[in-house]
Design a protein around this motif. Structure first.
Motif, PDB file in Angstrom:
ATOM      1  N   SER A  92     -18.557   0.100  -0.661  1.00  0.00           N
ATOM      2  CA  SER A  92     -17.635   0.281  -2.199  1.00  0.00           C
ATOM      3  C   SER A  92     -16.894   2.197  -2.024  1.00  0.00           C
ATOM      4  CB  SER A  92     -18.295  -0.205  -3.122  1.00  0.00           C
ATOM      5  OG  SER A  92     -19.424  -1.170  -2.978  1.00  0.00           O
ATOM      6  N   PHE A 109      -4.218   5.792  -0.449  1.00  0.00           N
ATOM      7  CA  PHE A 109      -3.887   4.961  -0.658  1.00  0.00           C
ATOM      8  C   PHE A 109      -2.538   4.966  -2.092  1.00  0.00           C
ATOM      9  CE2 PHE A 109      -2.969   3.274   3.004  1.00  0.00           C
ATOM     10  CZ  PHE A 109      -4.396   2.375   3.620  1.00  0.00           C
ATOM     11  N   THR A 110      -3.008   5.628  -2.669  1.00  0.00           N
ATOM     12  CA  THR A 110      -2.271   5.699  -3.723  1.00  0.00           C
ATOM     13  C   THR A 110      -1.640   6.886  -4.495  1.00  0.00           C
ATOM     14  OG1 THR A 110      -4.219   5.232  -5.595  1.00  0.00           O
ATOM     15  CG2 THR A 110      -2.310   6.786  -6.852  1.00  0.00           C
ATOM     16  N   PHE A 133      -4.490  -1.201 -10.671  1.00  0.00           N
ATOM     17  CA  PHE A 133      -6.041  -1.307 -10.041  1.00  0.00           C
ATOM     18  C   PHE A 133      -6.445  -0.130 -11.077  1.00  0.00           C
ATOM     19  CE2 PHE A 133      -9.059  -1.121  -6.960  1.00  0.00           C
ATOM     20  CZ  PHE A 133      -9.663  -0.164  -6.825  1.00  0.00           C
ATOM     21  N   TRP A 134      -6.203   0.888 -10.873  1.00  0.00           N
ATOM     22  CA  TRP A 134      -6.991   2.225 -11.470  1.00  0.00           C
ATOM     23  C   TRP A 134      -6.755   1.533 -12.813  1.00  0.00           C
ATOM     24  CZ3 TRP A 134      -9.757   4.680  -8.109  1.00  0.00           C
ATOM     25  CH2 TRP A 134      -9.621   4.610  -7.232  1.00  0.00           C
ATOM     26  N   LEU A 153     -23.305  -1.837   0.985  1.00  0.00           N
ATOM     27  CA  LEU A 153     -22.159  -1.965   0.425  1.00  0.00           C
ATOM     28  C   LEU A 153     -21.767  -0.945  -0.877  1.00  0.00           C
ATOM     29  CD1 LEU A 153     -23.867  -5.721  -1.280  1.00  0.00           C
ATOM     30  CD2 LEU A 153     -22.111  -5.157  -0.088  1.00  0.00           C
ATOM     31  N   LEU A 173     -17.456  -7.428  -3.287  1.00  0.00           N
ATOM     32  CA  LEU A 173     -18.616  -6.236  -3.704  1.00  0.00           C
ATOM     33  C   LEU A 173     -19.937  -5.822  -4.768  1.00  0.00           C
ATOM     34  CD1 LEU A 173     -15.649  -2.926  -1.611  1.00  0.00           C
ATOM     35  CD2 LEU A 173     -18.385  -3.933  -0.937  1.00  0.00           C
ATOM     36  N   PHE A 215     -21.610  -8.926  -4.443  1.00  0.00           N
ATOM     37  CA  PHE A 215     -22.853  -8.966  -3.355  1.00  0.00           C
ATOM     38  C   PHE A 215     -24.237  -8.101  -4.054  1.00  0.00           C
ATOM     39  CE2 PHE A 215     -21.809 -11.902  -0.169  1.00  0.00           C
ATOM     40  CZ  PHE A 215     -20.446 -12.188   0.192  1.00  0.00           C
ATOM     41  N   ALA A 216     -23.271  -6.776  -4.516  1.00  0.00           N
ATOM     42  CA  ALA A 216     -24.442  -5.688  -4.746  1.00  0.00           C
ATOM     43  C   ALA A 216     -25.383  -6.419  -6.432  1.00  0.00           C
ATOM     44  CB  ALA A 216     -23.753  -4.769  -5.561  1.00  0.00           C
ATOM     45  N   SER A 227       1.126   6.713  -1.499  1.00  0.00           N
ATOM     46  CA  SER A 227       2.731   5.903  -2.104  1.00  0.00           C
ATOM     47  C   SER A 227       3.158   6.611  -3.237  1.00  0.00           C
ATOM     48  CB  SER A 227       2.122   4.239  -3.033  1.00  0.00           C
ATOM     49  OG  SER A 227       1.454   4.625  -3.918  1.00  0.00           O
ATOM     50  N   PHE A 268       1.400  -0.495  -7.894  1.00  0.00           N
ATOM     51  CA  PHE A 268       0.285  -1.866  -7.871  1.00  0.00           C
ATOM     52  C   PHE A 268      -1.508  -0.731  -8.516  1.00  0.00           C
ATOM     53  CE2 PHE A 268      -2.524  -4.073  -5.778  1.00  0.00           C
ATOM     54  CZ  PHE A 268      -3.404  -3.457  -4.541  1.00  0.00           C
ATOM     55  N   PHE A 269      -0.991   0.364  -7.167  1.00  0.00           N
ATOM     56  CA  PHE A 269      -2.497   1.733  -7.665  1.00  0.00           C
ATOM     57  C   PHE A 269      -2.402   2.109  -9.135  1.00  0.00           C
ATOM     58  CE2 PHE A 269      -3.041   1.920  -3.642  1.00  0.00           C
ATOM     59  CZ  PHE A 269      -2.113   1.498  -2.996  1.00  0.00           C
ATOM     60  N   MET A 329     -28.898  -2.862   3.498  1.00  0.00           N
ATOM     61  CA  MET A 329     -27.783  -3.719   2.793  1.00  0.00           C
ATOM     62  C   MET A 329     -26.887  -3.856   1.342  1.00  0.00           C
ATOM     63  SD  MET A 329     -25.986  -6.237   2.784  1.00  0.00           S
ATOM     64  CE  MET A 329     -25.397  -7.678   2.913  1.00  0.00           C
ATOM     65  N   LYS A 330     -28.031  -2.940   0.193  1.00  0.00           N
ATOM     66  CA  LYS A 330     -27.358  -1.864  -0.675  1.00  0.00           C
ATOM     67  C   LYS A 330     -26.661  -0.861  -0.753  1.00  0.00           C
ATOM     68  CE  LYS A 330     -30.660  -4.209  -5.142  1.00  0.00           C
ATOM     69  NZ  LYS A 330     -31.334  -3.497  -5.600  1.00  0.00           N
ATOM     70  N   ILE A 381      -6.565  -7.628  -2.444  1.00  0.00           N
ATOM     71  CA  ILE A 381      -7.022  -6.204  -2.136  1.00  0.00           C
ATOM     72  C   ILE A 381      -8.151  -6.036  -3.831  1.00  0.00           C
ATOM     73  CG2 ILE A 381      -6.582  -4.107  -3.353  1.00  0.00           C
ATOM     74  CD1 ILE A 381      -4.024  -4.386  -0.996  1.00  0.00           C
ATOM     75  N   LEU A 403       1.145  -0.982   0.357  1.00  0.00           N
ATOM     76  CA  LEU A 403       0.047   0.057   0.391  1.00  0.00           C
ATOM     77  C   LEU A 403       1.032   1.523   0.406  1.00  0.00           C
ATOM     78  CD1 LEU A 403      -2.801  -1.374   2.422  1.00  0.00           C
ATOM     79  CD2 LEU A 403      -3.506  -0.964   0.087  1.00  0.00           C
ATOM     80  N   MET A 427      -8.414   3.529  -1.582  1.00  0.00           N
ATOM     81  CA  MET A 427      -7.478   2.993  -2.477  1.00  0.00           C
ATOM     82  C   MET A 427      -7.250   4.282  -3.163  1.00  0.00           C
ATOM     83  SD  MET A 427      -6.787  -0.390  -2.415  1.00  0.00           S
ATOM     84  CE  MET A 427      -6.313  -0.631  -4.016  1.00  0.00           C
ATOM     85  N   PHE A 487     -13.845   1.998   0.210  1.00  0.00           N
ATOM     86  CA  PHE A 487     -13.085   1.092  -0.269  1.00  0.00           C
ATOM     87  C   PHE A 487     -12.007   2.552  -1.253  1.00  0.00           C
ATOM     88  CE2 PHE A 487     -10.595  -2.445  -1.736  1.00  0.00           C
ATOM     89  CZ  PHE A 487      -9.992  -2.524  -3.129  1.00  0.00           C
ATOM     90  N   ILE A 543     -11.284  -7.776  -3.041  1.00  0.00           N
ATOM     91  CA  ILE A 543     -12.532  -6.976  -2.576  1.00  0.00           C
ATOM     92  C   ILE A 543     -13.578  -6.475  -3.984  1.00  0.00           C
ATOM     93  CG2 ILE A 543     -12.602  -5.249  -1.225  1.00  0.00           C
ATOM     94  CD1 ILE A 543      -9.884  -5.815   0.466  1.00  0.00           C
ATOM     95  N   PRO A 544     -13.027  -5.860  -4.978  1.00  0.00           N
ATOM     96  CA  PRO A 544     -14.202  -5.050  -5.738  1.00  0.00           C
ATOM     97  C   PRO A 544     -14.769  -6.645  -5.879  1.00  0.00           C
ATOM     98  CG  PRO A 544     -11.968  -4.447  -6.140  1.00  0.00           C
ATOM     99  CD  PRO A 544     -11.866  -5.485  -5.130  1.00  0.00           C
ATOM    100  N   VAL A 578       5.809   0.112 -15.124  1.00  0.00           N
ATOM    101  CA  VAL A 578       4.739   0.839 -14.493  1.00  0.00           C
ATOM    102  C   VAL A 578       4.173   1.763 -14.347  1.00  0.00           C
ATOM    103  CG1 VAL A 578       3.040  -0.189 -13.216  1.00  0.00           C
ATOM    104  CG2 VAL A 578       4.428  -1.871 -13.398  1.00  0.00           C
TER     105      VAL A 578
END
Lengths: 279, 480
Positions: free
Chosen positions: B9, B19-20, A78-79, B5, A259, A262-263, B23, A74-75, B1-2, A252, A68, B16, B12, A255-256, B428
């Motif tokens: 999301s 952290f982007t 990810f994007w 979620l 999600l 489940f959605a 990092s 990594f990011f 629930m939705k 990681i 992280l 991200m 999350f 996770i999406p 990358v």
């Protein structure tokens, strides 16, 4: 008695199905030394067998911190995955939904033949279509760009097939009634077709997201620049040195997908149930 | 629930994004920043430098008469002295004893000479007497012998006449027969011969005696030897008296610096250099060491420039254009001088005398050995003894096309030279700069530049970095 036996067998199967996830999560909290000790036989040329433990002996967040905070690549990946998946889904929403509606509700010449062709194309694996895709993308000068992934995905036939079945379930009489009331075809499509077929649309989107979030072959084939690679190519080679990062990246990445699932799993169940009842 | 979620999301994705950013910030903080330059052409000459120390040109040992008891030592090593500065003092009581001993020795020699002379006179007289006596004996033997021979001659003549008379007239000698007269002649002849022989024998023996009396006796040089000894003793006595007149104090004969103090209180003087002085009046020299690889640039008469820290600009001007006076192998057998040493000690200078011999530096040409030592005579009033200085040899330079700053050149485990160049690479994170190690061969170097072979003029060489670099390290330019 039978019920309990059935529950037991199902529990075992459930554990076996869930164990890879448990394996992943536990491994992400292990220290590099512990990982090396467990997996050296599998990841290096050492003799012997790999082993595992259900709980880490030296739990640590070192791998999470490493991924992280110390790996900006990594990011980037990810994007890239997010762009690819959302781009494809958006494109499919624009292209595949009308296509499925057209196949389901309009009897145009050769529609059966065309639909059969769609099904055949849907069943073909990527390796069969890879070369022709490569040549076309090269001609269009789209190789080594993100559009080389998005455009073929947008025009994929799989979501059309899924949504076709849902659109076919909408009663024709309802549409006729709407037309009699003065609704145009577009109004019928947007106000009746899409709302009633939403479960199918969302099912297709969920399945497509799960597919395109984990794309490996197309990026490896069509993308040379590592800055365009998606998350699925983050660690193509796992060694004892980067095993911890691989586990964390996998968690990681998961996770999406979890999600989104489940959605949309209600719609998936609903759609499968609807198809089953209809048939 | 939705809704839950959706919230999860959003959270999350928010994490991200956070952290982007974190990092990338951490990555940028850890990436080394480098300064780069492209190789350029420059004129470079070999840098030939050596380090050395200023020392005196001449050393002077201060000596006094051997065997004197040192009472006090007044100087220490490194101390500057002027002519007349007391260096050490001899014990006067012991000095008086030594003076008295010398005098007695001289008197003893005089007495010995007297005895020897007397013995010589007696021997001469005895010889003269024996000579005169031998002569007298010879004369007497000659006189007696001649008389006997003369008498025998006369007798023979008489007998011969008688015989001849008989032969002529037998009636002249009636009472003698011919036989008797003949026999008488024979007897007289024999007597004559015997007298001659006797005379000759006597003369021979007398001559022998004369010859024996004339033999010279062996040469006696004891008096001359004693005189020589006496002269030396007299000289020592004069020195001791001079020392006594100076109240036992041994002073410096010249202006200089004490480099070695062998004299110690309570010890006897050695007669060699009890104290060693550096004669500053004779000037100073710089002895510098060079690496063996620079031998080819060093020769006598080569122009050099000398620099030292904290030197006055006027003095610095004096040191810009000097020449090498001597070169020697340092570290080889018989190699003379180490940097800073003062190994050319000269002839002794007695206290109160001050004369000393001059000698140049070592004169052997540099051959093998681990390094080279050069000597450069410094102008007066330039550097002081003990100063450290750097010697730079002026060498010819040449234009090289591919030169990098000297700081950009590195050595790999002391073996091969290499430079670090940057090149673009795709990763990358997009286009990045990475460092690549390129082995080069060193053609020439100076203080500022190094001419190398193995890189092109378009490659950018790392000259500075905020962190240690290795092959493959990602870097950023400093201005970014």
């Amino acid at each position: 008695m039978w019920r309990k036996l059935t529950m037991l067998i199902l529990s075992i199967l459930l554990f076996l199905c869930c164990y890879p996830i448990v394996f992943l999560v536990v491994g992400s909290f292990m220290s590099p030394g512990e990982l090396q000790g467990h997996l050296a036989a599998a990841l290096t040329k050492d003799s012997g067998f790999a082993n595992w433990s259900l709980l880490p002996l030296e739990p640590t967040l070192r791998s999470y911190v490493n991924v992280l905070l110390d790996l900006p690549g990594f990011f980037v990946m990810f994007w890239n995955s997010v762009k690819m998946a959302l781009g494809i889904l958006l494109g499919q929403a624009i292209v595949s939904i009308p296509a499925a509606w057209g196949f389901a509700k309009f009897k145009f010449p050769f529609h059966r033949t065309l639909f059969m062709l769609y099904i055949i194309l849907m069943m073909m694996p990527f390796q069969v279509l890879m070369l022709s895709n490569y040549l076309v993308l090269d001609k269009l000068q789209l190789l080594n760009t993100i559009w080389s992934i998005i455009l073929p995905g947008v025009f994929s036939t799989f979501p059309i097939f899924i949504m076709y079945n849902f659109f076919r379930g909408i009663p024709q009489s309802l549409l006729e009634a709407a037309r009699i009331d003065g609704a145009t075809e577009l109004q019928v499509f947007f106000r009746i077709g899409i709302p009633l077929g939403s479960s199918g649309i969302i099912s297709a989107m969920v399945l497509d997201f799960l597919e395109y979030w984990n794309l490996i072959e197309q990026p490896m084939t069509f993308l040379k620049d590592k800055s365009l690679w998606p998350l699925s190519l983050f660690l193509p080679g796992i060694s004892p040195a980067n095993a911890g990062a691989a586990f964390v990246a996998s968690v990681i990445t998961l996770i999406p997908a979890i999600l989104v699932f489940f959605a949309g799993h209600d719609y998936l169940e609903q759609g499968i149930a609807t198809m089953g009842i209809k048939e | 629930m939705k809704r839950k979620l959706i919230k999860i999301s959003v959270l999350f994705l928010g994490l991200m994004i956070l952290f982007t950013i974190l990092s990338r910030a951490a990555y940028n903080l850890t990436v080394p920043r480098v300064t780069v330059e492209k190789p350029s052409s420059a004129q470079i000459g070999p840098v030939v430098e050596g380090q050395g120390t200023v020392s005196e040109k001449q050393d002077l040992p201060v000596v006094t008469v051997e065997g004197q008891l040192i009472r006090s030592v007044y100087v220490t090593e490194g101390q500057a002295v002027d002519p007349g500065t007391p260096l050490y003092q001899i014990d006067l009581k012991k000095l008086d004893e030594n003076i008295s001993k010398k005098q007695q020795q001289i008197e003893a020699i005089d007495l010995q000479n007297e005895s020897a002379q007397s013995a010589r006179d007696v021997a001469r007289q005895a010889k003269e007497l024996s000579q005169s006596q031998a002569k007298a004996d010879y004369d007497r033997a000659a006189a007696d012998g001649d008389a006997a021979v003369s008498q025998a001659q006369n007798d023979l003549t008489q007998a011969t006449e008688q015989y001849q008379d008989y032969k002529a007239d037998p009636a002249s000698h009636p009472d003698q027969s011919e036989e008797e007269l003949s026999k008488a002649v024979a007897d007289k002849q024999a007597a004559y011969d015997a007298a001659v022989k006797s005379r000759d024998d006597s003369l021979y023996n007398a001559q022998k005696a004369i010859d024996s009396a004339n033999i010279d006796t062996s040469k006696d040089t004891s008096i001359q030897q004693a005189d020589l000894n006496k002269q030396q003793l007299q000289k020592d006595l004069d020195k001791l008296n001079a020392l006594k007149n100076a109240k036992g104090v041994v002073a410096s004969p010249v202006k200089g610096v004490v480099t070695q103090v062998a004299a110690k209180t309570g010890q006897a003087t050695t007669g060699a250099g009890d104290i060693l002085l550096a004669d500053t009046g004779a000037g100073v020299k710089l002895t510098a060491n060079f690496a063996a690889e620079n031998k080819k640039y060093l020769y006598r008469g080569e122009k050099v420039a000398i620099s030292s820290q904290n030197t006055d600009p006027k003095i610095a001007d004096k040191l810009k254009d000097l020449t090498i006076t001597a070169i020697a192998d340092s570290g080889g057998p018989g190699g003379p001088m180490a940097a800073g040493g003062s190994a050319d000690a000269q002839g002794p200078a007695d206290a109160g005398n001050g004369a000393s011999l001059a000698n140049g530096g070592a004169s052997a040409d540099a051959k093998g050995g681990s390094g080279v030592t050069v000597t450069i005579n410094l102008p007066p009033d330039s550097l002081d003894m003990g100063n450290a200085a750097t010697v730079k040899v002026k060498t010819d330079s040449k234009v090289y096309d591919t030169c990098v700053p000297y700081g950009a050149l590195h050595k790999d485990n002391g073996k091969e030279y290499y430079v670090l160049v940057i090149e673009n690479t795709k990763s990358v994170l997009g286009k990045e700069l990475v460092v690549r190690k390129v082995n080069v061969s060193l053609l020439q170097k100076s203080e500022k530049f190094a001419a190398v072979d193995g890189i092109s003029s378009t490659q950018e060489v790392v000259t500075e970095s905020t962190r240690e670099l290795s092959d493959g390290t990602r870097v950023k330019r400093k201005e970014e």
